[in-house]
Scaffold this motif. Sequence first.
Motif, PDB file in Angstrom:
ATOM      1  N   TRP A 245      23.147  57.539  23.817  1.00 10.91           N
ATOM      2  CA  TRP A 245      24.305  58.379  23.525  1.00 10.91           C
ATOM      3  C   TRP A 245      25.518  57.534  23.167  1.00 10.91           C
ATOM      4  O   TRP A 245      26.294  57.892  22.267  1.00 10.91           O
ATOM      5  CB  TRP A 245      24.637  59.308  24.695  1.00 10.91           C
ATOM      6  N   ALA A 246      25.694  56.417  23.842  1.00 12.22           N
ATOM      7  CA  ALA A 246      26.822  55.520  23.528  1.00 12.22           C
ATOM      8  C   ALA A 246      26.698  54.983  22.101  1.00 12.22           C
ATOM      9  O   ALA A 246      27.694  54.909  21.363  1.00 12.22           O
ATOM     10  CB  ALA A 246      26.886  54.373  24.524  1.00 12.22           C
ATOM     11  N   LEU A 247      25.494  54.623  21.692  1.00 16.18           N
ATOM     12  CA  LEU A 247      25.274  54.148  20.325  1.00 16.18           C
ATOM     13  C   LEU A 247      25.555  55.252  19.312  1.00 16.18           C
ATOM     14  O   LEU A 247      26.146  55.007  18.255  1.00 16.18           O
ATOM     15  CB  LEU A 247      23.847  53.642  20.158  1.00 16.18           C
ATOM     16  N   GLN A 248      25.141  56.484  19.619  1.00 19.59           N
ATOM     17  CA  GLN A 248      25.390  57.602  18.716  1.00 19.59           C
ATOM     18  C   GLN A 248      26.888  57.872  18.591  1.00 19.59           C
ATOM     19  O   GLN A 248      27.402  58.115  17.500  1.00 19.59           O
ATOM     20  CB  GLN A 248      24.658  58.869  19.191  1.00 19.59           C
ATOM     21  N   ARG A 249      27.573  57.804  19.704  1.00 14.76           N
ATOM     22  CA  ARG A 249      29.034  58.026  19.704  1.00 14.76           C
ATOM     23  C   ARG A 249      29.724  56.963  18.850  1.00 14.76           C
ATOM     24  O   ARG A 249      30.607  57.270  18.042  1.00 14.76           O
ATOM     25  CB  ARG A 249      29.561  58.015  21.129  1.00 14.76           C
ATOM     26  N   THR A 250      29.307  55.723  19.001  1.00 15.07           N
ATOM     27  CA  THR A 250      29.880  54.634  18.220  1.00 15.07           C
ATOM     28  C   THR A 250      29.621  54.856  16.736  1.00 15.07           C
ATOM     29  O   THR A 250      30.510  54.674  15.902  1.00 15.07           O
ATOM     30  CB  THR A 250      29.285  53.288  18.663  1.00 15.07           C
ATOM     31  N   ARG A 251      28.410  55.264  16.404  1.00 15.41           N
ATOM     32  CA  ARG A 251      28.057  55.521  15.004  1.00 15.41           C
ATOM     33  C   ARG A 251      28.912  56.643  14.432  1.00 15.41           C
ATOM     34  O   ARG A 251      29.446  56.546  13.326  1.00 15.41           O
ATOM     35  CB  ARG A 251      26.576  55.873  14.893  1.00 15.41           C
ATOM     36  N   ILE A 252      29.066  57.715  15.181  1.00 13.54           N
ATOM     37  CA  ILE A 252      29.867  58.853  14.725  1.00 13.54           C
ATOM     38  C   ILE A 252      31.332  58.455  14.566  1.00 13.54           C
ATOM     39  O   ILE A 252      31.965  58.788  13.565  1.00 13.54           O
ATOM     40  CB  ILE A 252      29.714  60.048  15.694  1.00 13.54           C
ATOM     41  N   ASP A 253      31.862  57.727  15.553  1.00 19.01           N
ATOM     42  CA  ASP A 253      33.252  57.279  15.471  1.00 19.01           C
ATOM     43  C   ASP A 253      33.460  56.377  14.264  1.00 19.01           C
ATOM     44  O   ASP A 253      34.460  56.499  13.556  1.00 19.01           O
ATOM     45  CB  ASP A 253      33.661  56.543  16.744  1.00 19.01           C
ATOM     46  N   HIS A 254      32.519  55.498  14.024  1.00 23.44           N
ATOM     47  CA  HIS A 254      32.629  54.577  12.892  1.00 23.44           C
ATOM     48  C   HIS A 254      32.583  55.347  11.580  1.00 23.44           C
ATOM     49  O   HIS A 254      33.351  55.096  10.659  1.00 23.44           O
ATOM     50  CB  HIS A 254      31.526  53.538  12.950  1.00 23.44           C
ATOM     51  N   THR A 255      31.691  56.322  11.494  1.00 19.91           N
ATOM     52  CA  THR A 255      31.548  57.122  10.281  1.00 19.91           C
ATOM     53  C   THR A 255      32.813  57.919  10.002  1.00 19.91           C
ATOM     54  O   THR A 255      33.277  57.995   8.868  1.00 19.91           O
ATOM     55  CB  THR A 255      30.346  58.082  10.406  1.00 19.91           C
ATOM     56  N   SER A 256      33.404  58.487  11.048  1.00 21.30           N
ATOM     57  CA  SER A 256      34.595  59.320  10.842  1.00 21.30           C
ATOM     58  C   SER A 256      35.821  58.490  10.489  1.00 21.30           C
ATOM     59  O   SER A 256      36.711  58.974   9.797  1.00 21.30           O
ATOM     60  CB  SER A 256      34.857  60.185  12.065  1.00 21.30           C
TER      61      SER A 256
END
Length: 78
Positions: A62-73
């Motif tokens: 979940w932490a990796l997914q959050r980082t990916r989403i934050d980076h994308t946004s």
Amino acid sequence: MSIGGDEAGQVRCRYLTLGMRADLTAERMSVHHNTVRYRLRRYEELTGIDLRDPNHALEAWWALQRTRIDHTSTTAPS
């Protein structure tokens, strides 16, 4: 070695996505399986997170997914 480094993050993401299989992770990343195991072990040493524990693995995913989403946004054009 950076805990959140791109290479380390890729290993963790692939490992978790591939059902926590170091052999498949190594094959897909075209690296030796011991390289994958070393990087995962180093991450565990630096963070104290045991990725073999399903609860910890889920939190890491979940932490990796959050980082990916934050980076994308933050990199998406407005």
